[in-house]
Design a protein around this motif. Sequence first.
Motif, PDB file in Angstrom:
ATOM      1  N   ILE A  16      62.280  -3.069 -10.423  1.00 54.86           N
ATOM      2  CA  ILE A  16      63.448  -3.498 -11.208  1.00 54.86           C
ATOM      3  C   ILE A  16      64.692  -2.743 -10.740  1.00 54.86           C
ATOM      4  CG2 ILE A  16      64.464  -3.523 -13.513  1.00 54.86           C
ATOM      5  CD1 ILE A  16      61.626  -3.885 -14.627  1.00 54.86           C
ATOM      6  N   ALA A  17      64.543  -1.424 -10.540  1.00 54.77           N
ATOM      7  CA  ALA A  17      65.684  -0.613 -10.094  1.00 54.77           C
ATOM      8  C   ALA A  17      66.172  -1.056  -8.715  1.00 54.77           C
ATOM      9  CB  ALA A  17      65.296   0.859 -10.079  1.00 54.77           C
ATOM     10  N   LEU A  18      65.261  -1.329  -7.811  1.00 49.41           N
ATOM     11  CA  LEU A  18      65.631  -1.760  -6.461  1.00 49.41           C
ATOM     12  C   LEU A  18      66.248  -3.162  -6.461  1.00 49.41           C
ATOM     13  CD1 LEU A  18      62.520  -0.397  -4.534  1.00 49.41           C
ATOM     14  CD2 LEU A  18      64.876   0.389  -4.282  1.00 49.41           C
ATOM     15  N   PHE A  19      65.777  -4.003  -7.356  1.00 48.81           N
ATOM     16  CA  PHE A  19      66.350  -5.340  -7.486  1.00 48.81           C
ATOM     17  C   PHE A  19      67.809  -5.254  -7.930  1.00 48.81           C
ATOM     18  CE2 PHE A  19      67.362  -9.047 -10.134  1.00 48.81           C
ATOM     19  CZ  PHE A  19      67.133 -10.072  -9.216  1.00 48.81           C
ATOM     20  N   ILE A  20      68.066  -4.355  -8.893  1.00 49.13           N
ATOM     21  CA  ILE A  20      69.448  -4.137  -9.357  1.00 49.13           C
ATOM     22  C   ILE A  20      70.297  -3.592  -8.223  1.00 49.13           C
ATOM     23  CG2 ILE A  20      70.890  -2.809 -10.950  1.00 49.13           C
ATOM     24  CD1 ILE A  20      68.566  -2.866 -12.941  1.00 49.13           C
ATOM     25  N   PHE A  21      69.746  -2.681  -7.443  1.00 46.85           N
ATOM     26  CA  PHE A  21      70.473  -2.100  -6.316  1.00 46.85           C
ATOM     27  C   PHE A  21      70.834  -3.171  -5.280  1.00 46.85           C
ATOM     28  CE2 PHE A  21      70.566  -0.115  -2.100  1.00 46.85           C
ATOM     29  CZ  PHE A  21      71.541   0.864  -2.306  1.00 46.85           C
ATOM     30  N   ASN A  22      69.919  -4.091  -5.022  1.00 47.42           N
ATOM     31  CA  ASN A  22      70.175  -5.176  -4.069  1.00 47.42           C
ATOM     32  C   ASN A  22      71.313  -6.084  -4.535  1.00 47.42           C
ATOM     33  OD1 ASN A  22      68.516  -4.594  -1.996  1.00 47.42           O
ATOM     34  ND2 ASN A  22      67.089  -6.285  -2.300  1.00 47.42           N
ATOM     35  N   ARG A  23      71.379  -6.289  -5.832  1.00 54.25           N
ATOM     36  CA  ARG A  23      72.411  -7.174  -6.382  1.00 54.25           C
ATOM     37  C   ARG A  23      73.763  -6.481  -6.474  1.00 54.25           C
ATOM     38  NH1 ARG A  23      70.934 -11.959  -8.881  1.00 54.25           N
ATOM     39  NH2 ARG A  23      69.083 -12.750  -7.804  1.00 54.25           N
ATOM     40  N   SER A  24      73.749  -5.213  -6.849  1.00 54.55           N
ATOM     41  CA  SER A  24      75.003  -4.477  -7.027  1.00 54.55           C
ATOM     42  C   SER A  24      74.785  -3.017  -6.639  1.00 54.55           C
ATOM     43  CB  SER A  24      75.484  -4.581  -8.478  1.00 54.55           C
ATOM     44  OG  SER A  24      76.629  -3.800  -8.682  1.00 54.55           O
ATOM     45  N   PRO A  25      75.051  -2.659  -5.379  1.00 57.26           N
ATOM     46  CA  PRO A  25      74.801  -1.287  -4.915  1.00 57.26           C
ATOM     47  C   PRO A  25      75.508  -0.224  -5.743  1.00 57.26           C
ATOM     48  CG  PRO A  25      75.206  -2.743  -3.065  1.00 57.26           C
ATOM     49  CD  PRO A  25      75.508  -3.542  -4.306  1.00 57.26           C
ATOM     50  N   ALA A  26      76.712  -0.525  -6.242  1.00 61.85           N
ATOM     51  CA  ALA A  26      77.462   0.475  -7.015  1.00 61.85           C
ATOM     52  C   ALA A  26      76.702   0.849  -8.285  1.00 61.85           C
ATOM     53  CB  ALA A  26      78.844  -0.055  -7.356  1.00 61.85           C
ATOM     54  N   VAL A  27      76.266  -0.179  -9.002  1.00 61.83           N
ATOM     55  CA  VAL A  27      75.492   0.058 -10.228  1.00 61.83           C
ATOM     56  C   VAL A  27      74.065   0.464  -9.872  1.00 61.83           C
ATOM     57  CG1 VAL A  27      74.629  -0.976 -12.355  1.00 61.83           C
ATOM     58  CG2 VAL A  27      76.911  -1.569 -11.514  1.00 61.83           C
ATOM     59  N   GLY A  28      73.553  -0.131  -8.792  1.00 53.13           N
ATOM     60  CA  GLY A  28      72.163   0.097  -8.408  1.00 53.13           C
ATOM     61  C   GLY A  28      71.871   1.525  -8.019  1.00 53.13           C
ATOM     62  N   PHE A  29      72.894   2.272  -7.545  1.00 50.69           N
ATOM     63  CA  PHE A  29      72.675   3.662  -7.188  1.00 50.69           C
ATOM     64  C   PHE A  29      72.165   4.455  -8.387  1.00 50.69           C
ATOM     65  CE2 PHE A  29      74.322   8.020  -7.035  1.00 50.69           C
ATOM     66  CZ  PHE A  29      73.687   8.476  -5.897  1.00 50.69           C
ATOM     67  N   PHE A  30      72.798   4.239  -9.523  1.00 56.76           N
ATOM     68  CA  PHE A  30      72.363   4.929 -10.746  1.00 56.76           C
ATOM     69  C   PHE A  30      71.029   4.371 -11.234  1.00 56.76           C
ATOM     70  CE2 PHE A  30      76.991   5.296 -10.653  1.00 56.76           C
ATOM     71  CZ  PHE A  30      77.140   6.666 -10.780  1.00 56.76           C
ATOM     72  N   ALA A  31      70.819   3.065 -10.996  1.00 59.36           N
ATOM     73  CA  ALA A  31      69.558   2.446 -11.393  1.00 59.36           C
ATOM     74  C   ALA A  31      68.392   3.049 -10.603  1.00 59.36           C
ATOM     75  CB  ALA A  31      69.614   0.935 -11.178  1.00 59.36           C
ATOM     76  N   ILE A  32      68.636   3.352  -9.311  1.00 66.75           N
ATOM     77  CA  ILE A  32      67.597   3.952  -8.472  1.00 66.75           C
ATOM     78  C   ILE A  32      67.221   5.338  -8.992  1.00 66.75           C
ATOM     79  CG2 ILE A  32      67.123   4.921  -6.206  1.00 66.75           C
ATOM     80  CD1 ILE A  32      66.873   1.975  -6.190  1.00 66.75           C
ATOM     81  N   ILE A  33      68.243   6.137  -9.297  1.00 65.10           N
ATOM     82  CA  ILE A  33      67.984   7.494  -9.803  1.00 65.10           C
ATOM     83  C   ILE A  33      67.217   7.439 -11.121  1.00 65.10           C
ATOM     84  CG2 ILE A  33      69.052   9.610 -10.649  1.00 65.10           C
ATOM     85  CD1 ILE A  33      71.340   9.131  -8.731  1.00 65.10           C
ATOM     86  N   PHE A  34      67.722   6.596 -12.023  1.00 61.23           N
ATOM     87  CA  PHE A  34      67.058   6.465 -13.327  1.00 61.23           C
ATOM     88  C   PHE A  34      65.664   5.873 -13.159  1.00 61.23           C
ATOM     89  CE2 PHE A  34      65.931   3.845 -16.999  1.00 61.23           C
ATOM     90  CZ  PHE A  34      65.951   4.800 -18.000  1.00 61.23           C
ATOM     91  N   GLY A  35      65.531   4.864 -12.300  1.00 60.54           N
ATOM     92  CA  GLY A  35      64.249   4.203 -12.105  1.00 60.54           C
ATOM     93  C   GLY A  35      63.193   5.139 -11.537  1.00 60.54           C
ATOM     94  N   PHE A  36      63.584   5.968 -10.561  1.00 63.16           N
ATOM     95  CA  PHE A  36      62.631   6.904  -9.972  1.00 63.16           C
ATOM     96  C   PHE A  36      62.158   7.916 -11.020  1.00 63.16           C
ATOM     97  CE2 PHE A  36      61.528  10.785  -7.639  1.00 63.16           C
ATOM     98  CZ  PHE A  36      60.575  10.278  -6.764  1.00 63.16           C
ATOM     99  N   SER A  37      63.097   8.455 -11.798  1.00 65.70           N
ATOM    100  CA  SER A  37      62.733   9.418 -12.853  1.00 65.70           C
ATOM    101  C   SER A  37      61.843   8.770 -13.902  1.00 65.70           C
ATOM    102  CB  SER A  37      63.997   9.974 -13.515  1.00 65.70           C
ATOM    103  OG  SER A  37      64.806  10.645 -12.569  1.00 65.70           O
ATOM    104  N   ALA A  38      62.194   7.524 -14.275  1.00 58.86           N
ATOM    105  CA  ALA A  38      61.407   6.818 -15.288  1.00 58.86           C
ATOM    106  C   ALA A  38      60.013   6.494 -14.767  1.00 58.86           C
ATOM    107  CB  ALA A  38      62.120   5.538 -15.711  1.00 58.86           C
ATOM    108  N   ALA A  39      59.911   6.132 -13.492  1.00 63.08           N
ATOM    109  CA  ALA A  39      58.615   5.793 -12.910  1.00 63.08           C
ATOM    110  C   ALA A  39      57.697   7.018 -12.887  1.00 63.08           C
ATOM    111  CB  ALA A  39      58.804   5.243 -11.500  1.00 63.08           C
ATOM    112  N   ILE A  40      58.248   8.154 -12.448  1.00 62.75           N
ATOM    113  CA  ILE A  40      57.455   9.391 -12.427  1.00 62.75           C
ATOM    114  C   ILE A  40      57.079   9.805 -13.839  1.00 62.75           C
ATOM    115  CG2 ILE A  40      57.478  11.836 -11.824  1.00 62.75           C
ATOM    116  CD1 ILE A  40      57.272   9.983  -9.428  1.00 62.75           C
ATOM    117  N   GLY A  41      58.031   9.675 -14.779  1.00 62.54           N
ATOM    118  CA  GLY A  41      57.754  10.034 -16.167  1.00 62.54           C
ATOM    119  C   GLY A  41      56.684   9.160 -16.795  1.00 62.54           C
TER     120      GLY A  41
END
Length: 366
Positions: A43-68
Amino acid sequence: MSEQQTTKKFTSKQLWTMTMPFVVAKLTIRLIGILVGVVIMAIALFIFNRSPAVGFFAIIFGFSAAIGAYGFIVRVFGFAARVGHVAVLTETIKTGQLPQNQITYGKNIVVSKFATAGAFFVLNALIDRAVKQLQGTLGSAMSALGGLGMGGVVKFAQKFVGMALKFVDECIIGWIFYNDDKQQSTTKGAVDGIVIYFQNWKAILGGALKTTALSTLFIIVFGLVLFGLFSWILSFVDGFWGALAFFLGIMLAITVKRALLDSWTMISMLNAYMQVAPTTQIQFDVYGKLAALSPSFRKMRDQASAEIPQGPPAGAQGFRQTGAGTQGFGAQQRPAAAPSGPVFCGECGAKNAPGTQFCGECGKKV
């Protein structure tokens, strides 16, 4: 002939194979955690593909959420498999017989000793903290070698020993299960288990270091192979799927290590511990010495003492010298000896070894 002479002994490899259902259960739980993590990352990577500006934060949040999410699933749902595995291993080592319905047996043992996950986590945290404090005190003596130009060697040795002793808490929990027929509190069993470990650390550590060395070698080889495989995949796949594949590879490597290799190391260490624990004669002054070195151990010792109904007589000081399996506080009496004959289950009628608390056939308390 004593129980120690007649009980069949198993190698760590045999125990690993015999209790494979628990290894598979641990692996399955971690794979479920990976699946949840991959979905979050997708989901985070999909958001990044659509909007890199917003997706950058989505990647950080997504990685932390996935590990958590992965850690939460493993911790909450994996504790039963972890402790149940220890319970079945302990019963097998103690009686020389593997419970036929080992999953049911393990579940019933866990519920009988730890009615809630919280109760287990609290005790496990106390054990872990006490052991780390004691190991830290002993390790500080090694640090003196740093002044002799051996600092790098000492740091490596301390790190390696820490890896080898990662599963001391499983050994201590196993000792609680081993003495289940003596009806002692879990805290009392944990306190005795820690003392037994530190009295036998040389015998236990030797096997643990060997197993850890082999596991470390395997991890290095496996990691290099996995890195090469995913580097090859990434040479053909770009962007979204390539990043997801790389994340999946990391998680799979962690899962294989934790579910398979850690189970092997834990079994090896528990088996070594149980070979010496039943015959260990606890020395009178060890409790006081360890309590002086570790506030957590002192807290557990005091709590265990408070749990004894009649308490020590006037003038008694802490624990008295006793065998590892006895009650060890003040004038606490030895429990009645376990029946010498076989125990028959009232639920299914199966014949069980003397002293058995839970039926090896149906898992019910006998």
